[in-house]
Design an enzyme around this catalytic site. Structure first.
Site: not given
Ligand code: XLS
Ligand code: NI
Ligand code: NI
Length: 443
Positions: A108, A111
């Protein structure tokens, strides 16, 4: 702000290159099954899986939970300034992925580096980290499986992002998505993901569901049009999840998302990124979700993890169930593989797994199990009667009146007459236990 210095610092001291040593090895820091270059079912293991490291869990997830603060104290979090910390984290990330032979990563926007409340400043920060990531990718050969924007953590998104009832929040979501798409393109990212964390509602009392879903569709079209205009040729993925953090998420499960994509004319550009723990939250097996996507030609990518049988939330544990993974690989192989995506470990080590080596054990175990499952699934498909048993179950539709029915050449009256003429059908066993035993012969 300090400028980035490429660190020579080793973050995972005492842990070297993880490599294949075979099933007899007792080295906990070696692969016993995952042989990247081994060919199974016409592709190398590396090509089948395209294993990816999830930046958020592995390098940001500090073990905090609703009941307590961080338990993972990372050496890459020490510096005071955001850029310094972000650069250290990226050094650690590429060191980890290189040692683990993880060929891909996913992130993200937030991140990579801490964001502020200022759009232009965030774009600047992201750009700095993208430039740095590009160098890291070039020297390591590691690639970006997908990028995404975090449209759920900031306070402004408490009522949603693209589905927020306040237009000005939606514009901030757009600013983030634009920058995250730019970052993904600059890094040669192969896909772009939308997980609608807060795209849903907490209460229908204050929600115009129809309007919100239309906004979501419009937003996705705009994002896709922008990315295409910038030359992005990869696939967009929607990641279904039924709830958590919202009570109800619009991308509830695979079937809901397939319907949404069709409804709003998005199937040409979008496919599904399915996650194990999201499937179970929706009351499905992961196999069910994969099959729904595969049957619709939309099986794009997976987020690998597992939930906990005894509780009902997204615990994001690393996969460790060989039977389940074998059934998963059967579906993926039968579907001809993942379309554009790979296997992203959207999983985190437990709060009390505090040794640096725990991150390695977690990924090694999961990669090994996928490799084992692939081998088993390939053998099941080629050496057993698995496929034959299923197709024989439908043999009555292969010829005669059954085939005429499938071809649409019979009427309801014709069916009635056949029933009357042929009498009560013979019971035919579904042979479930037989098939379960068959799978167990190969795992
Ligand atoms: C949350 C999601 C997230 C997505 C990316 O539950 O799995 O981690 O994979 O935004
Ligand atoms: Ni996920
Ligand atoms: Ni998840």
């Amino acid at each position: 702000m300090a400028s980035i210095v490429t660190g020579n610092r080793e973050f995972f001291k005492g842990i070297g290159q993880v490599s294949y040593e075979g099933p007899q090895s007792d080295n906990p820091l070696a692969f016993r099954w995952y042989e990247p270059e081994r060919v199974v079912a016409d592709k190398t293991m590396k090509q089948h899986f395209k294993f990816a490291c999830a930046y958020w869990h592995t390098f940001n997830g500090n073990g905090s939970d609703p009941f307590g603060a961080a338990t993972h104290i990372f050496p890459w979090d020490e510096k005071r300034d955001a850029e310094g910390r972000a650069a250290d984290k990226m050094d650690a990330a590429f060191e980890f992925m290189t040692k683990m032979q993880l060929p891909y990563y996913c992130f993200h926007d937030v991140d990579l580096i801490d964001f502020t409340d200022n759009v232009a400043e965030n774009e600047k920060r992201l750009k700095i980290m993208v430039d740095y990531a590009r160098q890291k990718q070039d020297t390591s050969g590691i690639r970006l499986l997908w990028g995404t924007a975090n449209l759920f953590s900031h306070r402004r998104y408490m009522n949603g992002a693209a589905t927020n009832p306040d237009f000005s929040v939606l514009t901030h979501a757009a600013a983030q998505v634009k920058a995250a798409i730019d970052a993904t393109i600059e890094l040669g990212g192969e896909n772009y993901v939308f997980w609608g964390g807060r795209e849903g509602y907490m209460s229908l009392l204050n929600t115009n569901m129809k309007r919100e879903q239309e906004h979501l569709a419009r937003f996705l079209h705009m994002a896709k049009d922008y990315a295409r205009k910038q030359g992005f040729t990869g696939t967009f993925f929607i990641e279904p999840k039924p709830c958590e953090p919202t009570k109800h998420q619009y991308d509830y499960d695979a079937a809901t998302v397939v319907d949404f994509l069709r409804n709003y004319d998005l199937t040409g550009d979008f496919k599904l990124n399915l996650e194990v723990n999201h499937a179970t939250l929706a009351g499905h097996t992961f196999q069910h979700e994969l099959q729904v996507a595969a049957d619709n030609g939309l099986l794009g990518s997976i987020d690998a993890n597992r939930g906990d049988m005894q509780n009902g939330w997204d615990t994001d544990q690393f996969p460790n169930n060989l039977n389940e993974l074998t059934e998963i690989m059967l579906i993926i192989l039968e579907a001809g593989g993942l379309q554009g995506g790979g296997v992203n470990f959207d999983a985190k080590i437990r709060r009390n797994s505090t040794d640096p080596a725990d991150l390695f054990y977690a990924h090694i175990g999961a990669m090994d199990l996928f490799a084992r499952a692939l081998i088993a699934a390939d053998r099941i498909l080629n050496e057993s009667e698995f496929l034959k048993i299923r197709s024989e179950r439908y043999a009555s539709f292969d010829s005669g009146k059954g085939a005429e029915f499938e071809a649409g050449r019979l009427t309801l009256e014709d069916l009635r007459d056949l029933a009357a003429q042929n009498g009560e059908p013979q019971a035919i066993s579904g042979r479930q236990e037989y098939l379960e035993n068959l799978i167990n012969r190969f795992v």
